[in-house]
Structures are given as structure tokens and as C-alpha cells.
Motif scaffolding. Sequence first.
Motif, short mmCIF file in Angstrom:
data_model
loop_
_atom_site.label_atom_id
_atom_site.label_comp_id
_atom_site.label_asym_id
_atom_site.label_seq_id
_atom_site.Cartn_x
_atom_site.Cartn_y
_atom_site.Cartn_z
N VAL A 208 0.71 -1.27 0.06
CA VAL A 208 0.04 0.11 0.03
C VAL A 208 0.79 1.16 -0.15
N HIS A 209 0.70 2.04 -0.89
CA HIS A 209 1.26 3.38 -1.06
C HIS A 209 0.52 4.54 -0.89
N PHE A 210 0.70 5.53 -0.24
CA PHE A 210 -0.08 6.83 0.22
C PHE A 210 0.61 7.67 -0.64
N ALA A 211 -0.36 8.32 -1.44
CA ALA A 211 0.11 9.53 -2.18
C ALA A 211 -0.88 10.78 -1.94
N MET A 222 5.80 6.73 -9.48
CA MET A 222 6.62 5.78 -10.30
C MET A 222 7.88 5.25 -9.72
N LYS A 223 8.41 6.26 -8.80
CA LYS A 223 9.48 5.81 -7.88
C LYS A 223 9.01 4.52 -7.13
N VAL A 224 7.79 4.56 -6.54
CA VAL A 224 7.34 3.17 -6.16
C VAL A 224 7.30 2.15 -6.67
N HIS A 225 6.76 2.36 -7.84
CA HIS A 225 6.75 1.28 -8.87
C HIS A 225 8.00 0.57 -9.31
N THR A 242 -2.54 2.09 -4.58
CA THR A 242 -2.26 3.21 -4.32
C THR A 242 -3.51 4.18 -3.81
N VAL A 243 -3.24 4.88 -2.82
CA VAL A 243 -4.15 5.46 -1.83
C VAL A 243 -3.93 7.21 -2.15
N ARG A 340 16.40 9.32 -5.03
CA ARG A 340 15.86 10.35 -5.76
C ARG A 340 14.97 11.08 -5.10
N PRO A 341 15.09 12.51 -5.23
CA PRO A 341 14.44 13.67 -4.43
C PRO A 341 13.09 13.78 -4.75
N TYR A 342 12.08 12.97 -4.39
CA TYR A 342 10.90 13.23 -4.49
C TYR A 342 9.96 13.42 -3.17
#
Length: 393
Positions: A208-211, A222-225, A242-243, A340-342
Motif C-alpha cells: 500500500v502506497h499513500f500519495a 513511479m519511483k514506488v513502482h 495506491t491510496v 531520488r528526491p521526490y
Amino acid sequence: MKEIILLKDGELALKGLNRSTFEDILIKNIRMRISSLGNFTYRKSQSTIVIEPENEDIDLDEAVSRICKVFGLVGVSRAAVCEKDIDKILETVWDYLGDELMLSKTFKVNAKRADKKFPLTSPEICDEVGGFILSKVRGIKVDVHNPEYTVTVEIRDNAAYIRGPQLKGAGGMPTGTGGRACILISGGIDSPVAAYMMAKRGVKLTAVHFASPPYTSELAEMKVHELLKKVSMYSGRINLFTVHFTALQEAIRDYCPEDMFTVTMRRVMMKIASALAEWQGCEAVITGESLGQVASQTIKAIRCTDECATLPVFRPCIGMDKNEIVEISRKIDTFDISIRPYEDCCTVFTPRHPKTRPTPEMARETEALIPNEDELIRKCIDEAQMMIIEAFR
Ligand code: ATP
Ligand code: MG
């Protein structure tokens, strides 16, 4: 020359569990990883798994490199197959391993004779092959204790296998033998490592990724992918949710005391992740937290987050220093992507002075200030986007 891949499985043998079932899962996992390279046949034989490519133009280097990332194996090697005849064996040793032996100063020969009908005993095979190598390679010496190069000759029922040193397998337990768990994945260094560590224990992964768009960018997603793709080289396929979390974060910012922002956000994340995890049939939640690393990772803060989980929470990095975590992230090749700096959703609206000693009572009172919390949570769960991440298809 016909080549095969030989695999030694690891903890399976020690577990007293149903070995054959475990091996079947292991073979299924390997099959999923390498079937895109061509057709292979798989055989379980005398505590080894033998993989045979069905044609000669299959890229065995790539197959071996993929297999070295499959959990449940301690050793991986390529071997040449030859007739069970000592002259043929010597010829094959030279054709197959000669170049590497020429570069070595010391060597030893290992012989394993599973086929007891073979006329030479194991020590006799060692003598023959060792003597042959000494006659061929100038200056090389036998060193049985600490050889630079080891030649192994196995006399099996169907053929003789000749191989050099074996490569280290990924260790651990075959993915799928330990149930399923849900990793809370950020774009950072720690959570991909945590995912890898639990997958190593046989756990299948949901993520689970929170955006928080527009505060976080599509590039962060995309970085998480990309990170999960690296992890999936080890864990196999990962179901990622993706939440989009912006409305809840804004509500927390607007209605809760600033110093309780992070704790409250993490509690809500845990509620959403637990619900998605349960729905996916997961039996645990995983995070990349490491004790004391930041304000939200003190024991007191973790206690406040844990209260909102409906499943056990595994934190495999909890006792690790950052440099230890970095070491693993370099090994699994996620480090360069992680740095990577996001912006991550956790750094959006971060308070200047987060509470490091929140209590569950304070956390509950704060959370109660969010209007329509349940509805906002429900919406996040219902609108979560699912995609499948898999390195080799
Ligand atoms: P990481 O390097 O994994 O991002 P971190 O040191 O940056 O960890 P935090 O940002 O406090 O620490 O996050 C702690 C844990 O919370 C992460 O390891 C991860 O499991 C989870 N987490 C953080 N941000 C997110 C997110 N955007 N989506 C899902 N989980 C997250
Ligand atoms: Mg982070």
C-alpha cells in the motif's frame, strides 16, 4: 556440451515440514521467474533440483542470475552433463572448467557417487581428476582445506555432472510458504528493505502506497513502482494499492494540533492499510520503521500507531542502524532509486516540532477532531487503485 542448472534448497530440509510441497512451491516460483527465457524441465533428484533447458540458445547466465534471487535456495550452480565414463569425465572437466583452472593457483576435487555401480569410488575419482588437472595446468597445487577453485564431479543415476564452485542462493524460505503480508511502501530507503526481509521469510507481498497529489508528484508514484519492481525480483508478483490521501491529510492539518499531525496521520494510514490488507487476505502489516530514527518512530509513537492496526505489525528494520539498512538496499539495488528526491506524503505538512511522547489517549482525542473521519477513510479504501508489479513477465 549440454548444460544444466543445479539447485540446493536451504532451510526446507531442516524444517521437518513437508519437503515435497515446499519444493513444489519453490519450483513454481522459479518457473515464474525464468519461463520468459524459454522452456525448461524440472526434476527433483536426490536433494537437488535439476533444471534442464530444452534448447541450446537459452540465456543461462540470465536464468542463473534470476534464480539467485529466488528465496529458499542456498546454492545455485551450472553443470556440464556427460557420460558416466572416466575418460569422458576428464575431457569434460577440461573443456568446461579448463579456462578457470588455468587462472587458479590451488584447487581441490570433490566427488559424489550416488550411483554405486560406477566402477571408481569417490576417492578414486578425486585422484583421477586431480592427477589429470595437475598434469594439465602448470604450477597449480592441490589444497584441500582452502582451495581457490573447487571442481565437483557427481555421478548420478542418469549421467555425470561436472561443475565449478556454486553461487550463493538468496537463502530464506520459498515465497508463498509464509502467508501474505502488506507492506506500507514509501519511496524511501527503509520500506523496500523491510519488504525484502519479510519476503525472504516466505511471505507473499501486497503493498500500500499513500500519495497526496498535487503535493506529491506522479514521479514519486513511479519511483514506488520501480522500487517494488526491484523487490519483486526476489518476492515475485506484488499487488500494489495506491491510496490518494490528500483530503484526509488536509483535514488533519486543518482540525488537529500541529504537533500531533504526524502521529494522527500515521494512525489513519494504519487504519486504511489494515483494511486493504485484510481485504487482500493478508495476515500482517509490515513497515520500514527503525526505532528512534524520527519522531514518529519512538516507542511511544509506535504504540499510538499500533493501536490502529487490526493485524500484527512486523517491523524488520526496527533494531537496525541506517547504515545497516542502506547496506541491504544496495544489495537489492533499491538504494539509487530510493535517494531520488521526490516528496513523500509523510513530508507534506510536517510539523516543525512533532510530539515525541504522544500517548494513546492524546492520539485518540486528536483523531476525534477530524470531521467525517470514517467517511474519508472509507473513500480512500474504496478509491484505492490496484496494479500488479512483476519484474519478469
Ligand atoms: P522509508 O525510508 O521507508 O520511507 P522513513 O525512514 O522515511 O522510512 P517514515 O517516513 O517515518 O520513515 O516512514 C516510516 C514507515 O511508514 C515507512 O518505512 C513505511 O513503511 C511507512 N510509510 C511512510 N510513508 C509512506 C507512504 N507514503 N505510503 C505508505 N507507507 C509509508
Ligand atoms: Mg519515508
